[in-house]
Every structure is written in C-alpha cells, then in structure tokens.
Design a protein around this motif. Structure first.
Motif, PDB file in Angstrom:
ATOM      1  N   GLY A   1       0.783  -1.173  -0.019  1.00 47.27           N
ATOM      2  CA  GLY A   1       0.048  -0.012   0.000  1.00 47.27           C
ATOM      3  C   GLY A   1       0.859   1.063  -0.029  1.00 47.27           C
TER       4      GLY A   1
ATOM      5  N   ASN B   1       2.812   1.704  -6.849  1.00 44.77           N
ATOM      6  CA  ASN B   1       1.982   1.841  -7.946  1.00 44.77           C
ATOM      7  C   ASN B   1       2.764   2.557  -9.173  1.00 44.77           C
ATOM      8  OD1 ASN B   1      -0.373   0.591  -7.254  1.00 44.77           O
ATOM      9  ND2 ASN B   1      -1.402   2.173  -6.513  1.00 44.77           N
TER      10      ASN B   1
ATOM     11  N   GLN C   1      -3.085  -2.807  -5.158  1.00 45.06           N
ATOM     12  CA  GLN C   1      -2.574  -2.623  -3.695  1.00 45.06           C
ATOM     13  C   GLN C   1      -3.342  -3.537  -3.089  1.00 45.06           C
ATOM     14  OE1 GLN C   1      -2.687   1.261  -2.405  1.00 45.06           O
ATOM     15  NE2 GLN C   1      -0.808   2.162  -3.263  1.00 45.06           N
TER      16      GLN C   1
END
Length: 342
Positions: free
Chosen positions: A177, A182, A194
C-alpha cells in the motif's frame, strides 16, 4: 561527620531504589508488539527474539507479547504506525514501506534500483542516512530503537519468466500500500493492485492476480511456489529494512536502565533478524536459491545489461520521488552507497 555522610549516601541510594521500584510497579503486565509477519518468517523471528531477550534481561519484569499478521490493526498494515503513535499499539517491528505514508523519508528504501547489494543497504542503515531517518521517525512521536531486515524484494509471477520490462506488460501485480510501488509497476507496464499481505496469497492462488514482489525468505516460508508463483526474477529492485520502535509515552514510562535494556535487546534481535533474512541469498551462500530451484521455481538472474533496462524504465519515477522524499537525503544516500566498502 563521615558517619553522617555514609548515612546520607545510603538514604539517597534507598530513595533511588524505591523510586525505581515504584516506576516498575507502574509497568503494564503486557506490552503489545505489532508485526505483519510472525514465525517462521525472519521478521517474526526477530520480534520474538526481542521479547525473549527483554524478558531474560529484566528477569520477567517487562513482558513483550508479539501480535503477528497486523492483527492489532485488523490486518491493515499501513495503519500500524498511526496506531502506535496513538497508543493503541505499544511497540512494533515495522516495515519502512508500511510506515512510509506517515514518514516520507522512509520511501528512500523503495526508490527503484537505489541499492544494488547488501553492502549498500548497510551503508544506509548504519550511517548518517539511518540517523536522519530515525530523527524523522522521532519527530512523529515514535522512538526508533534498532534496525532489522525483511530483505531485497524480488518479483515473481505465474505466467512467464521476466527478464526485461516488456515481460511485465499487462501483468496483474499485487503491490504493497504505497503509491511509489504503483508508480514503479505502472512505469514498467504492469497493472499494479494494492493488497494487504493477508489477502495476497489467496489472490495469487485463485489467479485474481498474476504476480507479486517480496523477499525470497517470504516466498520460501509462505510456500508461494504452491500458489502458482513459478517464475522468480532476482532483480534487487528495492529493499525492506525493518525498524524496532516504541510509542513515546510507553518509552518514557521506563526507567533509564530499562530503556537501555530494551534498546540493546532490539539491536541484538535486529542483528539476528538480518542474519536470518539474508541466509541462503548472499554471494557466499546460495542455499535458499538452490532449494527453490529444486522445488520447481524457475529462477532468472539478470545480467548487468538486463538490469539496466529496468533502471532506465523507472528513472522518471526515481526523479519524481527523489523530490518528494527530499533531494538532500537521497543525495546523501547515493554518496553513502558510492563510498561503501564491498
């Protein structure tokens, strides 16, 4: 007069002893220690070693109890740092990745292809960069005590070998996360998703995602080869140092003597965790890699030229996040790595 001085000294010593005893009487019967991974992962083993050493060195006066799988934050590992700051969690052995949303400097270790080897990681955590990062953690109301390690994160998937960025095109990849992950996998053409660790293996097993990135010790202990993760590429693109830490109010409740005991126990347990995390993956010891091959994993080791293609593909992400982390800190890290002793 000499007799009076002796009595005064004895009285002062007794007062200090009574004060320390009163201090200790205010201690909790249990201090909750959060981790994402428990035993048999090196992360969990290091946390358990910390609890063991503290109990041993305080004759059981301080009891640390390890709660693995981020259970103190309902499985959401990204909330661990905030929960510790709020006092919901007393202590933690936490990932620099999971704490990076609250401490931007921790994103340093997730800069793609910053650290090429273990010597580079040591140059950061054991030098001025590590000191600056600990200071950033302190500013958030958390007391950092020592370093440990989860390891270099390698990429795996169920589809095909990855030896160049184009091999990641369209792959659904589970990532932690952090927006930096990303950005990195998007730059490489993948489709990052995620997902908490608790959800990762089921998603890999069912094919909801194609691949993931984690240290080899995690791949091994979680038996990710049984979840279809046949293809493993050793690319050392980021590392995952761990930090032993305490809530500030909890820390200040300890006597100075107990603070020293708990801190040294963290340092010793951290060294133990680093040894476990690196076992079988060093230049001198390839036993874990050989074991994974024997279990059917197809291992791809990149040449310098192949690795450079991944470096080039993620340079824009590196530059973007260098500014967010702090250019001065990144420059210091780059210099520490360049000056490292191999």
């Amino acid at each position: 007069m000499k007799f009076v001085k002796v009595l005064s000294a004895l009285a002062f010593g007794a007062a200090l002893s009574m004060s320390a005893t009163a201090y200790a009487n205010d201690y909790k019967s249990e201090y909750k220690v959060s981790t994402v991974l428990g035993s048999p992962f090196p992360w969990g083993e290091a946390a358990e070693k910390w609890a063991e050493l503290v109990a041993e060195r305080t004759d059981g006066r301080i009891n640390l109890k390890v709660y693995p799988n981020a259970q103190l934050v309902a499985g959401d590992q990204t909330k661990e740092f905030t929960a510790m700051r709020q006092g919901i969690i007393d202590m933690a052995v936490g990932s620099t990745i999971n704490w990076s949303p609250q401490v931007k400097e921790l994103n340093l270790f997730s800069l793609p292809f910053l650290m090429p080897d273990y010597a580079a990681m040591d140059a950061l955590t054991r030098g001025p960069v590590g000191e600056q990062i600990f200071e950033a953690v302190r500013r958030q109301g958390i007391v950092p005590l020592g370093w440990s390690e989860n390891g270099f994160r390698e990429v795996t998937n169920s589809k095909h070998a990855i030896s160049e960025p184009a091999d990641l095109d369209g792959l659904k990849m589970r990532v932690v996360g952090s927006p930096l992950y990303n950005d990195t996998f998007t730059a490489l053409g993948a489709n990052p998703t995620q997902m908490s660790w608790a959800d990762a293996k089921p998603a890999l097993t069912t094919g909801a995602v194609d691949g993931q990135e984690n240290p080899l010790n995690v791949y091994d202990a979680a038996k990710m080869d049984t979840a279809g993760q046949t293809y493993v590429t050793l690319w050392h693109y980021v590392a995952d140092p761990l930090i032993f830490a305490s809530n500030e109010r909890v820390w200040e409740s300890f006597t100075p003597e107990d603070q020293e005991i708990v801190k040294q126990a963290a340092i010793d347990a951290g060294a133990y965790g680093i040894e476990l995390a690196r076992k079988g993956t060093t230049a001198d010891d390839q036993s874990l890699i050989e074991d994974l091959k024997a279990r059917g994993a197809e291992i791809t080791e990149l040449t310098d030229e192949q690795r450079q293609k991944f470096v080039d593909a993620t340079r824009e992400v590196y530059r973007k996040w260098k500014d967010r982390i702090g250019a001065d800190l990144v420059d210091m890290a780059e210099k520490s790595i360049a000056d490292r002793a191999n």
